[in-house]
Design a protein around this motif. Structure first.
Motif, PDB file in Angstrom:
ATOM      1  N   GLN A   1      55.316  32.052  32.617  1.00  0.00           N
ATOM      2  CA  GLN A   1      54.450  32.709  33.600  1.00  0.00           C
ATOM      3  C   GLN A   1      53.000  32.275  33.411  1.00  0.00           C
ATOM      4  O   GLN A   1      52.239  32.869  32.653  1.00  0.00           O
ATOM      5  CB  GLN A   1      54.595  34.236  33.521  1.00  0.00           C
ATOM      6  CG  GLN A   1      54.065  34.929  34.765  1.00  0.00           C
ATOM      7  CD  GLN A   1      54.560  36.343  34.912  1.00  0.00           C
ATOM      8  OE1 GLN A   1      55.317  36.846  34.068  1.00  0.00           O
ATOM      9  NE2 GLN A   1      54.159  37.007  35.966  1.00  0.00           N
TER      10      GLN A   1
ATOM     11  N   HIS B   1      49.079  42.255  44.160  1.00  0.00           N
ATOM     12  CA  HIS B   1      49.695  41.419  45.203  1.00  0.00           C
ATOM     13  C   HIS B   1      49.302  41.948  46.586  1.00  0.00           C
ATOM     14  O   HIS B   1      49.553  43.117  46.889  1.00  0.00           O
ATOM     15  CB  HIS B   1      51.225  41.400  45.049  1.00  0.00           C
ATOM     16  CG  HIS B   1      51.667  40.646  43.833  1.00  0.00           C
ATOM     17  ND1 HIS B   1      52.277  39.417  43.904  1.00  0.00           N
ATOM     18  CD2 HIS B   1      51.546  40.936  42.521  1.00  0.00           C
ATOM     19  CE1 HIS B   1      52.527  38.991  42.675  1.00  0.00           C
ATOM     20  NE2 HIS B   1      52.094  39.900  41.815  1.00  0.00           N
TER      21      HIS B   1
ATOM     22  N   ASP C   1      51.091  35.050  31.218  1.00  0.00           N
ATOM     23  CA  ASP C   1      50.682  35.480  32.572  1.00  0.00           C
ATOM     24  C   ASP C   1      49.218  35.139  32.807  1.00  0.00           C
ATOM     25  O   ASP C   1      48.522  35.849  33.539  1.00  0.00           O
ATOM     26  CB  ASP C   1      50.956  36.985  32.786  1.00  0.00           C
ATOM     27  CG  ASP C   1      50.957  37.386  34.262  1.00  0.00           C
ATOM     28  OD1 ASP C   1      50.995  36.488  35.131  1.00  0.00           O
ATOM     29  OD2 ASP C   1      50.913  38.584  34.551  1.00  0.00           O
TER      30      ASP C   1
HETATM   31 ZN   LIG Z   1      52.884  40.348  38.003  1.00  0.00          ZN
END
Ligand SMILES: [Zn+2]
Length: 401
Positions: A60, A147, A280
């Motif tokens: 990620q 998001h 991430d």
């Molecule tokens: Zn996420």
């Protein structure tokens, strides 16, 4: 020409002579006692030998240095640049990760990565596949996190196929919420197409999670993050995923995303074999403290303590800024696991989940290796060298005895 160097094996703690030929490990032989004594004595003046382990596999990675993969402008050369910027982290494989954006933006980013894999050898060596995080998330506030709502949608097989086409078939992980009635059927189709479905940014109930796992979902994405700020004590989707032995959980162990006690509890509940460490890292990682406008329209902020948040809302994390070697050191401190266990969480386990090549120290293994200095209690590994397919792409090797 064969390469030879000295290092300390991460799994046995023995001093060893490592021989490579081409992109393969020939041998990793423990030094005899008298040689090891000599190496120890030499280390007193020249500094200790580094540890050697499989190179790190980070499934990620959203970008680096101000460039995101989710971009309508990213070029294959910029994909290569982000790849090179990961050399100093001991990383030898990573999944470029695209988060929810417009279809045009995702299709462009996916195509740029595909083209980079086709034309730039170092990208081909580094990228076993792409991680698509979104856009099949709920439009409700909460687990969706950063998001953008306008681009979140219910599962749509045709939309997924168009994105997979844009990626040249390279999407390897799909993170999705599984709270819709049609989720399980969609999970089954995506799984049958050879893509690992990972549950994330979800508000799903126990029945939906069970149905998704029955249909083939195999991972939880950054478990404990991308969740409601307030959650019913039980049942809830965190307990459901912790208890589900068919799910391997990825965790962001940067010291900001999960408190140490949560990391420890999750590692114990899942067992170390079902934990994957991910960085991430955001496209903003590697940039100085300040506010930044993103292509998604969001404004993000890097705080002085290194946290990356939605601007002005310092409790809403919007990504991470520390590469994976921090997670490896932190999980040892937080969960009390040893070095071989922590390294496996960031190498062999993620590689197995997506069926990606991974380095190793047995004869014939791929020479994707990380060399690093580390002592118990350290907050990160200090990377000394990174070897990709037998080539030193960062740092240098210790050859003197
Ligand atoms: Zn996420």
């Amino acid at each position: 020409m064969p390469t030879e160097f000295l290092a300390r094996r991460y799994d046995t703690a023995q001093f060893a002579r490592i021989r490579l030929d081409g992109d393969r490990v020939v041998s990793a032989t423990a030094l005899a006692d008298d040689e090891a004594t000599r190496v120890n004595a030499a280390a007193k003046s020249a500094g200790p030998l580094p540890w050697v382990s499989p190179g790190f596999v980070d499934v990620q990675v959203n970008g680096w240095g101000g460039q995101e993969f989710s971009s309508e402008e990213i070029t294959p050369e910029q994909v290569a640049q982000i790849t090179r910027e990961h050399f100093p982290f001991g990383v030898t494989s990573y999944c470029p990760t695209l988060t929810t954006h417009s279809y045009a933006c995702l299709a462009h980013g996916l195509a740029a990565i595909h083209q980079a894999c086709e034309t730039i050898p170092e990208v081909a060596a580094y990228v076993p596949g792409i991680h698509l995080e979104g856009p099949f998330f709920s439009t409700e506030d909460g687990p969706r996190g950063a998001h953008p709502k306008e681009h979140c949608q219910r599962p749509d097989w045709n939309a997924f196929c168009r994105l997979q086409d844009a990626a040249g078939g390279r999407i390897r992980i799909l993170t999705m919420s599984v709270e819709f009635d049609e989720s399980a059927e969609f999970v089954a189709k995506v799984t049958a197409s050879g893509v690992c479905v990972s549950i994330g940014h979800t508000g799903a109930d126990s029945a939906h999670i069970r149905a998704a796992v029955d249909a083939g979902a195999r991972m939880s994405t950054h478990l404990g993050n991308g969740a409601h700020r307030m959650l019913r004590r039980h049942p809830n989707y965190i307990w459901d995923q912790l208890a589900e032995d068919r799910l391997t959980a990825s965790l962001i162990v940067d010291g900001h995303h999960l408190p140490p006690e949560v990391v420890k509890s999750m590692v114990r509940a899942k067992t170390p074999e079902r934990i994957v460490l991910v960085s991430d890292v955001s496209g903003l990682a590697g940039k100085p403290v300040g506010r930044y406008a993103m292509t998604s329209g969001l404004e993000l902020e890097i705080l002085p303590d290194g946290r990356l948040v939605i601007a002005g809302q310092d409790q809403l994390l919007a990504g991470a800024s520390l590469p994976i070697q921090y997670g490896i050191a932190n999980v040892m401190r937080f969960a009390g696991v040893d070095l071989p266990t922590a390294v496996a969480m960031a190498s062999t386990t993620p590689a197995r989940i997506i069926d990606a090549p991974c380095g190793g120290l047995r004869p014939g293994d791929l020479a994707d290796l990380a060399l690093f200095h580390w002592s118990p209690g350290d907050t990160t590994l200090e990377i000394a060298a990174t070897i990709s397919h037998g080539k030193v792409v960062y740092g240098k090797l210790s050859t003197a005895v």
